[in-house]
Design an enzyme around this catalytic site. Structure first.
Site, PDB file in Angstrom:
ATOM      1  N   TRP A   1      39.564  66.275  63.067  1.00 16.60           N
ATOM      2  CA  TRP A   1      39.222  66.803  64.383  1.00 16.60           C
ATOM      3  C   TRP A   1      38.059  66.001  64.927  1.00 16.60           C
ATOM      4  O   TRP A   1      37.051  65.793  64.237  1.00 16.60           O
ATOM      5  CB  TRP A   1      38.826  68.276  64.248  1.00 16.60           C
ATOM      6  CG  TRP A   1      38.494  68.957  65.529  1.00 16.60           C
ATOM      7  CD1 TRP A   1      39.207  68.922  66.691  1.00 16.60           C
ATOM      8  CD2 TRP A   1      37.373  69.801  65.770  1.00 16.60           C
ATOM      9  NE1 TRP A   1      38.583  69.692  67.640  1.00 16.60           N
ATOM     10  CE2 TRP A   1      37.450  70.255  67.113  1.00 16.60           C
ATOM     11  CE3 TRP A   1      36.302  70.237  64.989  1.00 16.60           C
ATOM     12  CZ2 TRP A   1      36.518  71.111  67.679  1.00 16.60           C
ATOM     13  CZ3 TRP A   1      35.364  71.081  65.563  1.00 16.60           C
ATOM     14  CH2 TRP A   1      35.476  71.518  66.896  1.00 16.60           C
TER      15      TRP A   1
ATOM     16  N   ASP B   1      36.982  73.962  56.546  1.00 14.17           N
ATOM     17  CA  ASP B   1      37.127  74.286  57.964  1.00 14.17           C
ATOM     18  C   ASP B   1      38.453  75.030  58.074  1.00 14.17           C
ATOM     19  O   ASP B   1      39.517  74.449  57.833  1.00 14.17           O
ATOM     20  CB  ASP B   1      37.151  73.012  58.816  1.00 14.17           C
ATOM     21  CG  ASP B   1      37.242  73.320  60.311  1.00 14.17           C
ATOM     22  OD1 ASP B   1      37.131  72.380  61.112  1.00 14.17           O
ATOM     23  OD2 ASP B   1      37.421  74.500  60.675  1.00 14.17           O
TER      24      ASP B   1
ATOM     25  N   LYS C   1      42.399  80.691  67.508  1.00 10.56           N
ATOM     26  CA  LYS C   1      43.855  80.549  67.548  1.00 10.56           C
ATOM     27  C   LYS C   1      44.594  81.754  67.009  1.00 10.56           C
ATOM     28  O   LYS C   1      45.521  82.235  67.640  1.00 10.56           O
ATOM     29  CB  LYS C   1      44.297  79.309  66.745  1.00 10.56           C
ATOM     30  CG  LYS C   1      44.082  78.002  67.479  1.00 10.56           C
ATOM     31  CD  LYS C   1      42.680  77.481  67.266  1.00 10.56           C
ATOM     32  CE  LYS C   1      42.504  76.097  67.884  1.00 10.56           C
ATOM     33  NZ  LYS C   1      41.090  75.698  67.820  1.00 10.56           N
TER      34      LYS C   1
END
Lengths: 416, 411
Positions: B139, B221, B257
């Site tokens: 990311w 993460d 999300k």
């Protein structure tokens, strides 16, 4: 026995911790007060520590305009898509308008950039880091003495050097105007000077307009970068324009200021974390560059800000009916504080106190620097279960018509 | 007047947001946005989870709730229930009172807090030189988060094998073996962003073995728990395995999300420590960092998640909503792969169904990506990453044909 001990092996490495060297952080002085208050069983106890508004029953106050805004928002069934890095446009526009005023030349020329921030702290954090990165001319930030406790670690953490200028005069419990001017006159050019726009925290002592004018002149002569912290617009006098007067005056005088705003207190949106950070630039071109860099700063901290509180604030600021209700409620909160100040001073007099308590009335906003010494504060806490910070600061928001008499009694007892 | 900011340079815009902007301005009615990582329905619309709507009504109707400050570390019932989601209800670490958490602003905020803490306290008091390893690719904000926290040595670890379009396990393990001791490794808990390629259980076990032996720090993460397989527990396997192996570790969780709460910034930094005493001291220092960054976190999103996680019927409904999203993604994967095969598009396209989560690394090169954007108005990242959620039954044919045309015409 000894032989056995010789063969005991040291604890395996897997049992030691990465965090063995982490020291216990010192307790937060203000939160420590609240913790102690919670443990106290006295029915008469008072929490005058934390700066959150309470109604005359000592309860948290959710503004009516906030409830109405929430109902409106709820009916719109909005989605939850990410905000832009700089936040909700409806909010940032109205946030800037509130501070700078409808007549603002800055707004008309589009030479401000205003980003949504995580309330006042988040705004100061972004501001401090922006200056640290781009204000290469000076590392020095001058805070008034005293200032909000969190200012120092925020700027220090951003890599700035903390300095101070005289502000509070303990002998008068008022503004040390001459001391402030003297110190400002000696500040190196391009230093950053932090000014509390209104309702100075923790002292409640604000300069008068004529004094602000002189300060603005001197600051310009010294070519200092002005950082305004406005956490109490509306809360000080009850009038949002009056409370923004200093900010607007400086801008009119040509200072390109940076400004932090919070809606925690004046809209009662504490936990929703609603704030703004504004940079007044030379022109719209500079705005683009500064905005791009603010985004670069924000993205690695939290990507983009939370919607809920900003949406509520924007709805209130942009819906005339709600805006009107809000102005009335802010006025009401400020008035209750002012009334409590007057009652406290009156009660102290009727208790027979011979001290001068005029400063209780003259100081403005949520906090009052009583002038109590640490030993007196300790007695007030121990003997009367009145909780406040060691510097003698009390949050007037914690005072009600029901307990102001008790408070006066206690203060008189420890000061007579 | 000379401005103090006269020398401030114009920064380049963040790529993924620029992509969205360009998409917005495109007038082509066939345009498709396969850029930013947010879920979309089959109508191409954002989706507020039904359970979220329900809980929002509960919150609005509850007059006992107010807008007072949360504690510095956040809402307690959010923190503990969020950690349980990651570690499991019956996690021995939780039962041993050595798990704590910091409510943060989204996954980004959790990474930020963890990074700031590590820089100050991990291996001595100054970790600016401690190497931080992030996957190649990763990311794009990982780099910036750690760099801004003061880390000066951020390195890639081998991860994506472009040729075989899968995990470069040997490269990964090799980098773990050669990393300086005490290096920090950022691991994607599941649904790797941007490649969609996750290690298998056996591969995770190998990674853990090396990390333990070489004393490397585990920083997970976890932004897509539930999105990978559709099952929250399955997606947490790696995190929980590492806990059983005795690691002290951080896990940055995002509820953007899996709860669809993107703009409420709901995140949690879960901390697993050796014991409760170490945990206590860690949390006390986390408070100091929080205090100079945002003072205390926003309440709305955390309240929403806490109520959902702590109310059995709502919790079950949430699981269901998560599965709905994951299932639609799986369907689009299968559909795209089938269409490309039917078109006999050159190359192999199995990776589309093998990859996991919201994203797929198509293997399209920058020139091909540019062609897709300019000629077909299909917006994807320069890396070739597509967001499967941008696909719908209505646009999938157009996308498949476009990929086909691009691969055939552009090398």
């Amino acid at each position: 026995m000894y032989l056995l001990l010789l063969f005991v092996s040291p604890p395996p490495i897997c049992c030691s911790s990465w965090w063995g060297g982490v020291q216990m952080g010192p307790p937060d002085p203000i939160l420590g007060v609240s913790e102690a208050f919670k443990r106290d069983t006295s029915p008469k106890k008072m929490n005058l520590g934390v700066g959150a508004y309470r109604d005359d029953h000592g309860k948290p106050f959710v503004l009516d305009c906030v409830r109405k805004a929430e109902a409106l928002i709820s009916s719109k069934q909005l989605d939850k898509e990410y905000l832009a890095i700089g936040g909700l446009g409806d909010f940032t526009k109205s946030c800037a308008l509130l501070a700078l005023g409808a007549d603002s030349e800055v707004l008309k020329s589009g030479r401000n950039i205003t980003v949504q921030t995580i309330s006042g702290t988040g705004s100061l954090c972004i501001g401090a880091n922006f200056l640290s990165r781009f204000h290469s001319a000076s590392r020095d930030v001058y805070l008034p003495k005293p200032s909000w406790g969190n200012h120092t670690p925020i700027f220090r953490d951003a890599g700035m050097q903390l300095k101070a200028y005289r502000y509070y005069d303990p002998s008068t419990c008022g503004f040390d105007f001459n001391g402030a001017l003297d110190d400002i006159s000696k500040m190196p050019e391009k230093s950053v000077i932090m000014l509390h726009a209104c309702a100075h925290n923790p002292t409640g002592v604000d300069p008068k307009p004529e004094q602000w004018k002189e300060i603005a002149d001197l600051v310009k002569k010294r070519d200092l970068l002005v950082f305004f912290d406005m956490a109490y617009q509306g809360f000080a006098s009850g009038d949002i324009d009056r409370d923004a007067w200093a900010v607007r005056h400086f801008i009119e005088q040509g200072h390109n200021i940076v400004l932090s705003q919070s809606f925690a207190k004046n809209m009662g949106l504490y936990g929703e974390r609603v704030g703004g950070f504004t940079v007044v630039c030379n022109d719209a071109e500079e705005v683009k560059r500064v905005e791009s860099q603010l985004k670069i700063l924000i993205r690695p901290i939290y990507s983009n800000p939370p919607m809920n509180g900003a949406r509520i604030a924007a709805t209130i600021l942009n819906t005339p009916d709600l805006y009107k209700i809000w102005l009335g409620e802010v006025h009401g909160m400020a008035n209750r504080i002012i009334k409590m100040r007057e009652q406290l001073a009156a009660n102290l007099k009727s208790e027979g106190s011979t001290h001068n308590w005029q400063h209780v009335i003259d100081q403005i906003g949520m906090f009052c620097f009583t002038g109590l010494k640490p030993e007196q504060v300790e007695r007030l806490t121990k003997e009367f279960s009145v909780y406040m910070t060691k510097d003698g600061r009390i949050s007037m928001a914690g005072v009600t018509s029901g307990n102001v008499g008790y408070l006066a009694h206690g203060i008189h007892a420890v000061t007579k | 007047i000379m401005s103090l900011f006269g020398e401030v340079p114009q920064a380049t815009p963040v790529a993924v947001f620029k992509l969205s902007n360009d998409f917005k301005e495109d007038a082509n009615p066939k345009k498709v946005n396969l850029g930013v990582g947010a879920y979309r329905t089959d109508e191409g619309q954002p989706w507020v989870l039904p359970v979220v709507k329900k809980v929002e009504k509960i919150i609005v109707a509850d007059n006992s709730l107010n807008h007072e400050y949360l504690a510095i570390l956040g809402l307690p019932e959010f923190r503990s229930s969020a950690s349980k989601i990651a570690l499991g209800e019956d996690s021995p670490a939780i039962q041993e009172n050595r798990v704590g958490a910091v409510q943060c602003l989204g996954g980004t905020g959790a990474l930020k807090m963890g990074a700031e803490f590590l820089r100050r306290w991990y291996n001595g008091n100054d970790n600016t030189k401690t190497p931080v390893y992030v996957s190649a690719p990763t990311w794009e904000n990982h780099n910036a988060v750690f760099a801004n926290a003061g880390f000066e040595d951020i390195r890639p670890y081998k991860y994506w094998d472009a040729e075989k379009r899968g995990l470069d396990l040997d490269g990964f393990l090799g980098d773990l073996e050669s990393a300086p001791k005490h290096s920090i490794f950022v691991l994607h808990a599941c649904a790797h962003n941007p490649t969609g390629t996750d290690p298998t259980h056996v591969e995770w076990m190998q990674v853990a073995e090396v990390m333990k032996r070489r004393k490397l720090f585990v920083f997970f993460d976890s932004a897509y728990q539930g999105f990978a397989s559709g099952c929250l527990d399955k997606d947490a396997w790696a995190v929980r395995y590492f806990v059983t192996q005795g690691f002290e570790m951080f896990c940055a969780q995002s509820f953007s999300k899996n709860f669809g709460l993107y703009n409420e910034r709901v995140g949690n930094l879960t901390i697993v420590a050796r014991d409760s005493d170490n945990l206590k001291r860690v949390l006390s220092q986390m408070e100091k960092i929080v205090r100079v960054t945002w003072s205390n976190p926003p309440s709305q999103g955390a309240r929403l998640v806490a109520i959902t996680l702590n109310t059995p019927e709502l919790f079950a409904e949430w699981w269901d909503n998560v599965k709905t999203m994951a299932d639609r993604v799986l369907l689009m994967r299968a559909s795209l792969q089938a269409k490309l095969q039917a078109l006999e598009t050159p190359g192999t396209w199995d990776h589309i169904t093998q990859q996991i989560g919201m994203f797929s690394f198509t293997g399209l090169n920058p020139k091909q990506v540019e062609y897709m954007i300019k000629e077909r108005s299909i917006y994807l990242m320069a890396s070739g990453r597509i967001n499967m959620c941008g696909l719908t039954t209505k646009n999938i044919d157009y996308v498949a044909e476009s990929i086909h045309e691009t691969v055939v015409n552009v090398q």
